[in-house]
Design an enzyme around this catalytic site. Structure first.
Site, mmCIF file in Angstrom:
data_model
loop_
_atom_site.group_PDB
_atom_site.id
_atom_site.type_symbol
_atom_site.label_atom_id
_atom_site.label_comp_id
_atom_site.label_asym_id
_atom_site.label_seq_id
_atom_site.Cartn_x
_atom_site.Cartn_y
_atom_site.Cartn_z
ATOM 1 N N CYS A 10 0.785 -1.142 -0.133
ATOM 2 C CA CYS A 10 0.126 0.043 -0.014
ATOM 3 C C CYS A 10 0.796 1.233 -0.009
ATOM 4 O O CYS A 10 1.903 1.316 0.727
ATOM 5 C CB CYS A 10 -0.865 0.193 1.308
ATOM 6 S SG CYS A 10 -2.088 -1.286 1.157
ATOM 7 N N ARG A 37 3.846 -0.474 -4.777
ATOM 8 C CA ARG A 37 3.700 -0.844 -3.371
ATOM 9 C C ARG A 37 2.237 -1.326 -3.281
ATOM 10 O O ARG A 37 1.898 -2.125 -2.344
ATOM 11 C CB ARG A 37 3.561 0.271 -2.403
ATOM 12 C CG ARG A 37 5.092 0.983 -2.258
ATOM 13 C CD ARG A 37 4.863 2.185 -1.465
ATOM 14 N NE ARG A 37 4.852 1.633 0.034
ATOM 15 C CZ ARG A 37 5.808 1.211 0.858
ATOM 16 N NH1 ARG A 37 6.933 1.238 0.583
ATOM 17 N NH2 ARG A 37 5.314 0.615 2.170
ATOM 18 N N TRP A 81 -3.120 -2.621 -1.866
ATOM 19 C CA TRP A 81 -2.646 -4.079 -1.638
ATOM 20 C C TRP A 81 -3.601 -4.767 -0.893
ATOM 21 O O TRP A 81 -3.219 -4.657 0.291
ATOM 22 C CB TRP A 81 -1.159 -4.477 -1.644
ATOM 23 C CG TRP A 81 -0.997 -5.750 -1.932
ATOM 24 C CD1 TRP A 81 -0.474 -6.049 -3.065
ATOM 25 C CD2 TRP A 81 -0.692 -6.725 -1.053
ATOM 26 N NE1 TRP A 81 -0.327 -7.521 -3.205
ATOM 27 C CE2 TRP A 81 -0.514 -7.987 -1.792
ATOM 28 C CE3 TRP A 81 -1.143 -6.901 0.368
ATOM 29 C CZ2 TRP A 81 -0.317 -9.327 -1.119
ATOM 30 C CZ3 TRP A 81 -0.902 -8.159 1.030
ATOM 31 C CH2 TRP A 81 -0.544 -9.149 0.121
ATOM 32 N N ASN A 135 -1.646 1.758 6.122
ATOM 33 C CA ASN A 135 -0.886 0.707 5.513
ATOM 34 C C ASN A 135 -0.639 -0.377 6.814
ATOM 35 O O ASN A 135 -0.018 0.057 7.544
ATOM 36 C CB ASN A 135 0.424 0.999 4.778
ATOM 37 C CG ASN A 135 1.449 0.020 4.672
ATOM 38 O OD1 ASN A 135 0.978 -0.976 4.461
ATOM 39 N ND2 ASN A 135 2.560 0.280 4.254
ATOM 40 N N GLY A 136 -0.877 -1.751 6.617
ATOM 41 C CA GLY A 136 -0.951 -2.566 7.747
ATOM 42 C C GLY A 136 -2.078 -3.228 8.062
ATOM 43 O O GLY A 136 -2.883 -3.535 7.086
ATOM 44 N N GLU A 194 15.944 -18.707 -7.451
ATOM 45 C CA GLU A 194 15.871 -17.098 -7.576
ATOM 46 C C GLU A 194 15.371 -17.010 -9.099
ATOM 47 O O GLU A 194 14.478 -16.178 -9.287
ATOM 48 C CB GLU A 194 17.222 -16.352 -7.303
ATOM 49 C CG GLU A 194 17.139 -14.945 -7.818
ATOM 50 C CD GLU A 194 15.999 -14.246 -7.245
ATOM 51 O OE1 GLU A 194 15.206 -14.541 -6.729
ATOM 52 O OE2 GLU A 194 15.895 -12.909 -8.068
ATOM 53 N N LYS A 204 11.984 -15.293 -10.233
ATOM 54 C CA LYS A 204 11.607 -13.982 -11.386
ATOM 55 C C LYS A 204 10.957 -14.560 -12.443
ATOM 56 O O LYS A 204 10.080 -13.716 -12.702
ATOM 57 C CB LYS A 204 13.130 -13.961 -11.999
ATOM 58 C CG LYS A 204 14.261 -13.162 -11.345
ATOM 59 C CD LYS A 204 14.059 -11.902 -11.124
ATOM 60 C CE LYS A 204 13.084 -11.332 -9.912
ATOM 61 N NZ LYS A 204 13.909 -11.508 -8.504
ATOM 62 N N GLU A 241 6.966 -14.627 -11.012
ATOM 63 C CA GLU A 241 6.188 -13.225 -10.397
ATOM 64 C C GLU A 241 5.964 -12.556 -11.680
ATOM 65 O O GLU A 241 5.038 -11.827 -11.830
ATOM 66 C CB GLU A 241 7.232 -12.775 -9.540
ATOM 67 C CG GLU A 241 8.560 -11.959 -9.832
ATOM 68 C CD GLU A 241 9.107 -11.350 -8.550
ATOM 69 O OE1 GLU A 241 8.358 -10.872 -7.672
ATOM 70 O OE2 GLU A 241 10.369 -11.207 -8.853
ATOM 71 N N HIS A 267 15.587 -37.636 -7.488
ATOM 72 C CA HIS A 267 14.980 -38.142 -6.388
ATOM 73 C C HIS A 267 13.491 -37.634 -6.442
ATOM 74 O O HIS A 267 12.777 -37.644 -5.392
ATOM 75 C CB HIS A 267 15.755 -37.638 -5.065
ATOM 76 C CG HIS A 267 16.927 -38.074 -4.994
ATOM 77 N ND1 HIS A 267 17.288 -39.327 -4.498
ATOM 78 C CD2 HIS A 267 18.353 -37.310 -5.159
ATOM 79 C CE1 HIS A 267 18.663 -39.419 -4.394
ATOM 80 N NE2 HIS A 267 19.170 -38.295 -4.779
ATOM 81 N N LYS A 314 5.777 -4.292 -4.125
ATOM 82 C CA LYS A 314 7.094 -4.286 -3.792
ATOM 83 C C LYS A 314 7.452 -4.372 -2.665
ATOM 84 O O LYS A 314 8.698 -5.160 -2.128
ATOM 85 C CB LYS A 314 7.570 -2.985 -4.572
ATOM 86 C CG LYS A 314 9.040 -2.834 -4.263
ATOM 87 C CD LYS A 314 9.844 -3.584 -5.466
ATOM 88 C CE LYS A 314 11.260 -3.096 -5.289
ATOM 89 N NZ LYS A 314 12.082 -4.325 -6.001
HETATM 90 C C1 AGP Z 1 11.773 -10.234 -5.505
HETATM 91 O O1 AGP Z 1 11.556 -10.219 -7.095
HETATM 92 C C2 AGP Z 1 10.395 -10.271 -4.791
HETATM 93 N N1 AGP Z 1 9.483 -9.405 -5.348
HETATM 94 C C3 AGP Z 1 10.365 -10.410 -3.574
HETATM 95 O O2 AGP Z 1 10.778 -12.021 -3.164
HETATM 96 C C4 AGP Z 1 11.307 -9.570 -2.633
HETATM 97 O O3 AGP Z 1 12.863 -9.817 -2.957
HETATM 98 C C5 AGP Z 1 11.101 -9.681 -1.174
HETATM 99 O O4 AGP Z 1 9.796 -9.447 -0.730
HETATM 100 C C6 AGP Z 1 11.792 -9.005 0.060
HETATM 101 O O5 AGP Z 1 12.063 -7.727 -0.195
HETATM 102 P P1 AGP Z 1 12.863 -6.628 0.486
HETATM 103 O O6 AGP Z 1 14.313 -7.022 -0.231
HETATM 104 O O7 AGP Z 1 12.740 -5.496 0.322
HETATM 105 O O8 AGP Z 1 13.026 -7.175 2.137
#
Ligand code: AGP
Length: 587
Positions: A2, A28, A74, A100-101, A465, A469, A472, A488, A582
């Site tokens: 948010c 956000r 969000w 926000n929260g 990772e 990527k 998402e 396995h 984000k």
């Molecule tokens: C990354 O592509 C993601 N959107 C997400 O996993 C992110 O890395 C995670 O939420 C951690 O965020 P931060 O680095 O701001 O703590």
């Protein structure tokens, strides 16, 4: 999660200002938006499902007000509807609040105030209702103070009361920053929202409230006492938070990796050595982070083992609290976070601090809560990262962890040399031919619903990772595996033509992972090899430079580009993937 933006001051187009500020915070949260202002003594509210970026600049032309607040949501409590969008307001339409929260005791407060007064399904609506309740016997400032004392959970709020020329904000656990302009003030979840007006900020800490009119007054919520604040100048340029010549932030941020590694390793040697001492003195060192930052921590685990001969333990921040049994005052927790606001990381830090464990953080946003609450903090200096998918922050975090590993081994200068060479090679990699080739590979992958990625040693976390990527931004079902684990179970998923990406480096495990790649090929997989050298098993070969132990830093780059181009081929918006935000400021 948010975005909040509010302004009060000399301009009478506050609503338009708020819309433009919110557009800079849209990363956000972007499922709905809303704004509010006191217009001629009436509460003006406009809120809708959809993205704030679609709101035209002329929408609020002619509606005069020099104080307004807005929100980009969000969703947590309550579905994505116009009614659940913020701002929320009291039943008498005199008080409006953006939040926000999560308010944990909203149910109890709603029952107490009378359920029939409520029109939304959100937790937030209890805040304006509660303020309104206290306003029967108190002034606005006291009413907000009393209301915040009742709230349990995490929040950053901004409240506006019709007829009161002031904005009141408060926070506990969610970010909120005060921008101090010339004759005007801004309240925002993040700095880019007001960077074009001012670089001067004041930080609101947890359990503090700020009253903003023609001056600012900070108050400790628990004691009611005034709090002194310093004005801090932020060294970020407004342009660095813009897309510039690129179609998307994600591509811009991938391309910036030409420079960001240099900035990450250009750290003050004394500060690095202070951290090295803390690591060497620690009895039990833990790495923790979430999502991509968590995978970076795993890469760091390998770096520390290979370069510094040192064992560290990794746990995702959301799982970290259970490790409290192992924490002691002599332990060290190293947290990695781009935003510096991730709720799970903050909770891990809280758990560590209760045990007397010191915390070191690697952060991109220096003004963030995590940076300010750490015992030691190093900035990765990647500049604003706005795409939801983390790219340049991840490579900078890896670079800094590798540099620290070298320094722990007494080889800081060697670490700098290795990483400067990596930075140069990344610069060479990111050329138009390389991008076009990756685009062509992406065009083939985008037709598939599944893709698998394998890696070994320090490229195993890169396989994980890579999956994040691709998932998402392109919604292709991607999964990463330790190459040796395939046999396995996961190899059963592979059928004729399944795209499988193999992350290879010129290292001691190269032959093992090549054998695992051949096993995939034998089951019909279409092999995309990311490697310094060609091999007959590859159907597509993405050449990366040979950088020794630092291979994760170069192997991740084609993956970031693949994810970006798959998203584009599928007609998606890579900067704002569905269901994500984000900065994840809720647990
Ligand atoms: C990354 O592509 C993601 N959107 C997400 O996993 C992110 O890395 C995670 O939420 C951690 O965020 P931060 O680095 O701001 O703590």
């Amino acid at each position: 999660m948010c975005g909040i933006f509010g302004t009060i001051g000399k301009r009478d187009n506050a609503l338009s200002l708020v819309v433009e500020g919110l557009k800079k915070l849209e990363y956000r949260g972007y499922d709905s938006w809303g704004v509010t202002a006191d217009v001629d003594g009436e509460l003006f509210i406009d809120k809708h499902v959809g993205k704030i970026s679609t709101v035209g600049t002329s929408r609020f032309e002619g509606i005069k007000s020099n104080m307004a607040v807005g929100h980009s949501r969000w969703a947590t409590h309550g579905g994505v509807t116009d009614i659940n969008a913020h701002p929320h307001f009291s039943h008498d339409r005199k008080v409006a609040v953006v939040h926000n929260g999560i308010i944990e005791n909203y149910h109890e407060i709603r029952e107490e105030l009378g359920r029939d007064k409520f029109i939304s399904e959100t937790d937030t609506e209890v805040i304006p209702q509660l303020i309104s309740h206290y306003l029967k016997t108190m002034e606005f400032k006291e009413a907000v103070l009393e209301a915040t004392r009742r709230l349990k959970g995490r929040y950053a709020i901004v409240a506006l009361h019709v007829g009161d020329h002031q904005l009141i904000a408060a926070r506990r656990g969610s970010p909120l920053i005060v921008g101090v302009g010339n004759g005007e003030y801004f309240l925002a979840s993040d700095i880019p929202a007001f960077l074009e007006y001012t670089q001067d900020v004041m930080y609101l800490n947890d359990n503090e409230m700020v009253v903003v009119n023609d001056h600012v007054e900070f108050i400790n919520i628990e004691t009611g006492e005034l709090v002194e604040k310093r004005l801090i100048n932020i060294d970020w340029k407004a342009e660095s938070a813009e897309k510039g010549e690129y179609d998307h932030y994600m591509l811009k941020e991938i391309m910036e990796q030409k420079d960001t590694i240099h900035r990450a390793i250009n750290q003050d040697s004394e500060e690095i050595m202070e951290i090295v001492k803390a690591i060497q003195a620690a009895r039990g060192c833990f790495f923790s982070g979430c999502g991509t930052a968590g995978k970076v921590c795993m890469v760091g685990e390998y770096f520390f083992s290979i370069v510094a001969d040192r064992h560290v333990n990794y746990a995702p921040a959301s799982e970290f609290p259970i490790y409290h049994h192992f924490l002691k005052p002599e332990s060290l927790l190293v947290v990695v976070s781009q935003s510096g606001e991730t709720a799970d990381v903050l909770e891990a830090m809280e758990v560590a601090k209760k045990k007397g464990t010191k915390v070191l953080s690697l952060i991109n946003v220096g003004s963030s809560t995590i940076a300010r609450q750490s015992d030691y903090s190093l900035l990765i200096n990647a500049g604003p990262e706005k795409a939801v998918a983390s790219t340049k922050a991840a490579t900078s975090q890896m670079a800094l962890l590798l540099l620290i590993a070298y320094a722990v081994n007494g080889e800081l200068q060697e670490g700098r040399r290795v990483l400067a060479e990596v930075a140069g090679k990344i610069n060479d990699m990111l050329n138009p031919r390389f991008l076009n080739y990756i685009k062509s590979v992406a065009e083939a992958i985008q037709k598939h619903e599944n893709a698998y990625i394998i890696g070994k040693a320090q490229n195993y976390p890169i396989a994980l990772e890579a999956a994040i990527k691709i998932q998402e931004v392109s919604y292709v079902h991607a999964e990463g595996f330790a190459a040796g684990e395939l046999k396995h179970g996961p190899i059963a998923l592979v059928t004729e033509g399944t795209p499988c990406i193999s992350l290879i480096a010129n290292d001691e495990v190269k032959d093992d992972i090549l054998n695992n790649t051949i096993e995939l090929k034998a089951r019909g997989a279409h092999i995309i090899g990311i490697a310094p050298e060609k091999h007959e098993v590859f159907d597509d070969w993405i050449k990366v430079p040979d950088v020794g132990v630092a291979s994760p830093l170069v192997n991740i780059i084609p993956i970031q580009l693949l994810a970006y181009y798959i998203s584009i081929c599928r007609g998606l918006d890579p900067d704002m993937p569905r269901n994500l935000a984000k900065s994840v400021t809720v647990k």
